[in-house]
Enzyme design. Structure first.
Site, short mmCIF file in Angstrom:
data_model
loop_
_atom_site.label_atom_id
_atom_site.label_comp_id
_atom_site.label_asym_id
_atom_site.label_seq_id
_atom_site.Cartn_x
_atom_site.Cartn_y
_atom_site.Cartn_z
N GLU A 152 -7.96 20.37 0.43
CA GLU A 152 -6.72 19.29 0.49
C GLU A 152 -5.78 19.91 -0.36
O GLU A 152 -6.11 20.24 -1.56
CB GLU A 152 -7.16 18.06 -0.07
CG GLU A 152 -5.71 17.02 -0.11
CD GLU A 152 -6.22 15.40 -0.42
OE1 GLU A 152 -7.45 15.26 -1.22
OE2 GLU A 152 -5.86 14.42 0.02
N GLU A 246 -4.69 6.58 3.05
CA GLU A 246 -5.17 6.72 1.56
C GLU A 246 -4.01 6.19 0.76
O GLU A 246 -3.16 7.40 0.31
CB GLU A 246 -5.67 8.39 1.12
CG GLU A 246 -6.18 8.30 0.11
CD GLU A 246 -6.37 9.89 -0.57
OE1 GLU A 246 -7.68 10.08 -0.95
OE2 GLU A 246 -5.66 10.47 -0.64
C1 LER Z 1 -7.56 12.69 -2.63
O1 LER Z 1 -7.69 12.60 -1.30
C2 LER Z 1 -6.00 12.90 -3.29
O2 LER Z 1 -5.10 12.94 -2.49
C3 LER Z 1 -5.71 13.16 -4.70
O3 LER Z 1 -4.73 12.30 -4.90
C4 LER Z 1 -6.71 12.82 -5.69
O4 LER Z 1 -6.37 12.90 -6.75
MN MN Z 2 -5.64 12.63 -0.14
#
Ligand code: LER
Ligand code: MN
Length: 273
Positions: A152, A246
Site C-alpha cells: 500500500e 477504509e
Molecule cells: C491502512 O490501510 C492505511 O491506509 C494506513 O493509513 C495505516 O496507517
Molecule cells: Mn488504506
C-alpha cells in the site's frame, strides 16, 4: 468491481475501521448495509480461525477480499525494517500466518505500515535493502501459498517508504516478484499523487486492491474526491477487483458505512453495469 468495508477482528487502535471487536456483529451490519464483502484488519492471524470466519461470511453472504496487517506495527511495533534482526525475522513468521489465513479465505494480504516508518537518516539505504529483502521473502512465501500481496502506498506523514505510485513501483521492480502488486488508497493518493486518475493508469495491471475514503478520511461523499472519475479510470485499466471502504466511523460506524455505499454503489453500477 465489488464493494467491501474494513472491520477489525479485535479492538484495534487504528482509527479508520468501521467496526471493531465481534466479527459476527460487524458482518451482520456490513451485509445489511448492502456490501459484498468485509476486509479484515488482523493483528494476530494465528489466533483467528479461518473456518469460523468462512462460516460467518457464508452466513451473511459476504466475501473476505483482503487481510490487513498494519496492527502488528500499530500495536507491537513489528516491521520489515526494524534495526533489530530478531524483529525482522519475527515479522516474517507472523506474516506467514497472515498468508496461511488468506489462502484459506481466498483473500490477499496487505503490506501497509509493517514495512516500517521512518529510518534514522544514516540507516536509510540499509533499511531500504531490508525492505527489498523482506518483501522478497513475503512474496516467495505468498507465491508458494497461491496468495497475492498488495503493497500500500501510504502518505509521507506516516512512513518514509513507498508513499506514492512512482516510488512503490520502483520498489516492486527491485523486489521482482509478480505475486506482489499495489494497493491504492484514495486518502493517501489525495496527498501524494499529482493526478490520481493518471496514477491509476500508470499503476495499470499492478493494482491488486483499492481503498476508498474521502479527502477528510470520512466515507466517500463526505469530502471532495471525485470517485466517479476514479472508478471509471479503474474500469479503463481493466481492474475488476475490490473497492474497500477504509474510513473513520464518523459521525458513527453504521451511518458511515450506509452513506459510503449510498455514494459508491451507483457509481460502480453505472460504470460496470
Ligand atoms: C491502512 O490501510 C492505511 O491506509 C494506513 O493509513 C495505516 O496507517
Ligand atoms: Mn488504506
Amino acid at each position: 468491481m465489488n464493494l467491501s468495508v474494513v472491520v477489525s477482528t479485535h479492538q484495534a487502535s487504528f482509527e479508520a475501521v468501521s467496526f471493531k471487536g465481534s466479527v459476527g456483529d460487524s458482518m451482520a451490519a456490513v451485509a445489511a448495509a448492502g456490501y459484498d464483502g468485509v476486509e479484515l484488519a488482523v493483528r494476530n492471524a494465528g489466533e483467528v480461525r479461518a473456518e469460523e470466519i468462512s462460516s460467518l461470511a457464508a452466513r451473511y453472504g459476504l466475501s473476505v477480499p483482503a487481510i490487513g496487517t498494519g496492527q502488528m506495527w500499530g500495536e507491537e511495533r513489528l516491521s520489515l525494517t526494524s534495526e533489530d534482526a530478531a524483529v525482522r525475522e519475527a515479522i516474517l513468521g507472523r506474516l506467514d500466518e497472515h498468508i496461511a489465513l488468506a489462502a484459506d479465505l481466498d483473500a490477499l494480504v496487505i503490506i501497509g505500515l509493517v514495512r516500517g516508518v521512518f529510518p534514522r537518516e544514516e540507516m536509510r539505504e540499509t533499511a531500504a535493502g531490508w525492505l527489498v529483502e523482506g518483501l522478497g521473502a513475503v512474496g516467495e512465501s505468498a507465491a508458494r501459498a497461491g496468495v497475492r500481496v498488495a503493497l500500500e502506498g501510504i502518505n509521507r506523514y506516516e512512513t518514509a517508504y513507498a508513499n506514492g505510485v512512482a516510488d512503490s513501483l520502483e520498489l516492486l521492480d527491485r523486489v521482482g516478484n509478480d505475486s506482489i502488486g499495489l494497493l491504492l488508497d484514495t486518502f493517501h493518493m489525495n496527498i501524494e499523487e499529482p493526478d490520481m486518475a493518471e496514477s491509476i493508469r500508470i499503476a495499470g495491471d499492478r493494482v491488486f486492491h483499492f481503498h476508498v475514503a474521502d479527502s477528510n478520511r470520512w466515507y466517500p461523499g463526505a469530502g471532495h474526491i471525485d470517485f466517479r472519475e476514479l472508478v471509471e479510470t479503474l474500469a479503463s485499466i481493466g481492474y475488476d477487483g475490490w473497492i474497500s471502504g477504509e474510513f473513520v466511523p464518523k459521525p458513527d460506524g453504521p451511518t458511515s458505512i450506509r452513506k459510503g455505499i449510498e455514494h459508491m454503489r451507483p457509481i460502480v453500477t453505472a460504470t460496470t453495469g
